[in-house]
Design a protein around this motif. Structure first.
Motif, PDB file in Angstrom:
ATOM      1  N   SER A  87       0.856  -1.178   0.000  1.00  0.00           N
ATOM      2  CA  SER A  87       0.000   0.000   0.000  1.00  0.00           C
ATOM      3  C   SER A  87       0.893   1.230   0.000  1.00  0.00           C
ATOM      4  O   SER A  87       1.891   1.283   0.709  1.00  0.00           O
ATOM      5  CB  SER A  87      -0.888   0.004   1.250  1.00  0.00           C
ATOM      6  OG  SER A  87      -1.586   1.233   1.345  1.00  0.00           O
ATOM      7  N   ARG A  90      -1.329   6.454   1.170  1.00  0.00           N
ATOM      8  CA  ARG A  90      -1.851   7.819   1.018  1.00  0.00           C
ATOM      9  C   ARG A  90      -2.941   8.052   2.059  1.00  0.00           C
ATOM     10  O   ARG A  90      -3.700   7.158   2.387  1.00  0.00           O
ATOM     11  CB  ARG A  90      -2.426   8.013  -0.382  1.00  0.00           C
ATOM     12  CG  ARG A  90      -1.377   7.973  -1.461  1.00  0.00           C
ATOM     13  CD  ARG A  90      -2.003   8.286  -2.817  1.00  0.00           C
ATOM     14  NE  ARG A  90      -1.031   8.222  -3.866  1.00  0.00           N
ATOM     15  CZ  ARG A  90      -0.899   7.216  -4.722  1.00  0.00           C
ATOM     16  NH1 ARG A  90      -1.713   6.177  -4.639  1.00  0.00           N
ATOM     17  NH2 ARG A  90       0.015   7.238  -5.650  1.00  0.00           N
ATOM     18  N   ALA A  95      -5.803  10.477  -0.701  1.00  0.00           N
ATOM     19  CA  ALA A  95      -6.377   9.133  -0.792  1.00  0.00           C
ATOM     20  C   ALA A  95      -7.792   9.187  -1.344  1.00  0.00           C
ATOM     21  O   ALA A  95      -8.197   8.347  -2.151  1.00  0.00           O
ATOM     22  CB  ALA A  95      -6.375   8.466   0.585  1.00  0.00           C
ATOM     23  N   SER A 100      -8.092   4.314  -3.703  1.00  0.00           N
ATOM     24  CA  SER A 100      -7.153   3.356  -3.156  1.00  0.00           C
ATOM     25  C   SER A 100      -7.428   1.974  -3.730  1.00  0.00           C
ATOM     26  O   SER A 100      -8.481   1.389  -3.493  1.00  0.00           O
ATOM     27  CB  SER A 100      -7.278   3.318  -1.635  1.00  0.00           C
ATOM     28  OG  SER A 100      -6.532   2.245  -1.131  1.00  0.00           O
ATOM     29  N   THR A 102      -5.868  -0.593  -2.858  1.00  0.00           N
ATOM     30  CA  THR A 102      -5.867  -1.473  -1.696  1.00  0.00           C
ATOM     31  C   THR A 102      -7.245  -1.533  -1.044  1.00  0.00           C
ATOM     32  O   THR A 102      -7.739  -2.622  -0.722  1.00  0.00           O
ATOM     33  CB  THR A 102      -4.818  -1.010  -0.663  1.00  0.00           C
ATOM     34  OG1 THR A 102      -3.544  -0.928  -1.306  1.00  0.00           O
ATOM     35  CG2 THR A 102      -4.749  -1.961   0.510  1.00  0.00           C
ATOM     36  N   ARG A 117       2.472  -2.345   4.379  1.00  0.00           N
ATOM     37  CA  ARG A 117       2.578  -0.871   4.308  1.00  0.00           C
ATOM     38  C   ARG A 117       3.874  -0.415   4.888  1.00  0.00           C
ATOM     39  O   ARG A 117       4.363  -0.836   5.863  1.00  0.00           O
ATOM     40  CB  ARG A 117       1.413  -0.241   5.047  1.00  0.00           C
ATOM     41  CG  ARG A 117       1.464   1.252   4.962  1.00  0.00           C
ATOM     42  CD  ARG A 117       0.197   1.841   5.479  1.00  0.00           C
ATOM     43  NE  ARG A 117       0.403   3.277   5.519  1.00  0.00           N
ATOM     44  CZ  ARG A 117      -0.359   4.102   6.163  1.00  0.00           C
ATOM     45  NH1 ARG A 117      -1.396   3.664   6.795  1.00  0.00           N
ATOM     46  NH2 ARG A 117      -0.133   5.378   6.169  1.00  0.00           N
TER      47      ARG A 117
END
Length: 117
Positions: A87, A90, A95, A100, A102, A117
């Motif tokens: 990831s 952000r 974000a 995202s 993720t 992360r």
């Protein structure tokens, strides 16, 4: 353990806006060339590292406007037991605006997702 890995890169198609058709074609070709070079380098490095550790590893690259969907679909097609991904981390407005991959993966994948992360 007999594990097998699939390393996937997803390239989003170029989103280029211009009224000059020559500029548009040139920019798209440059983006495609650069994206392919980056994907090839990532996949070659990942495959080599996996082999040095004795891991059976396939590499693949797809182009898709929706990276999360491409990842979920590839995992389903290949019968993957786990999706491991990084990831960018952000936060806040960035974000929200960028979205995202993720978060989309966590929301839509039926395959377990391990996030680093």
């Amino acid at each position: 353990m007999g594990a097998k890995a699939t390393v996937l890169t997803v390239v989003e198609p170029a989103h280029i806006f211009s009224t000059n058709i020559d500029q548009l074609e040139s920019a798209r070709e440059e983006y495609d060339r650069h994206s392919q070079q980056v994907a090839d380098r990532i996949l070659a490095n990942a495959g080599a590292r996996a082999r040095t550790h004795g891991l059976d590893c396939d590499t693949t690259q797809v182009t898709n406007h929706e990276p999360a969907k491409a990842i979920v679909d590839t995992a389903a097609q290949r019968g993957c037991d786990l999706i491991a991904m990084a990831s960018h981390g952000r936060e806040g407005f960035t974000a929200f605006m960028v979205g995202s991959v993720t978060m989309k993966m966590l929301a839509h994948s039926e395959t377990p997702v391990l996030v680093y992360r």
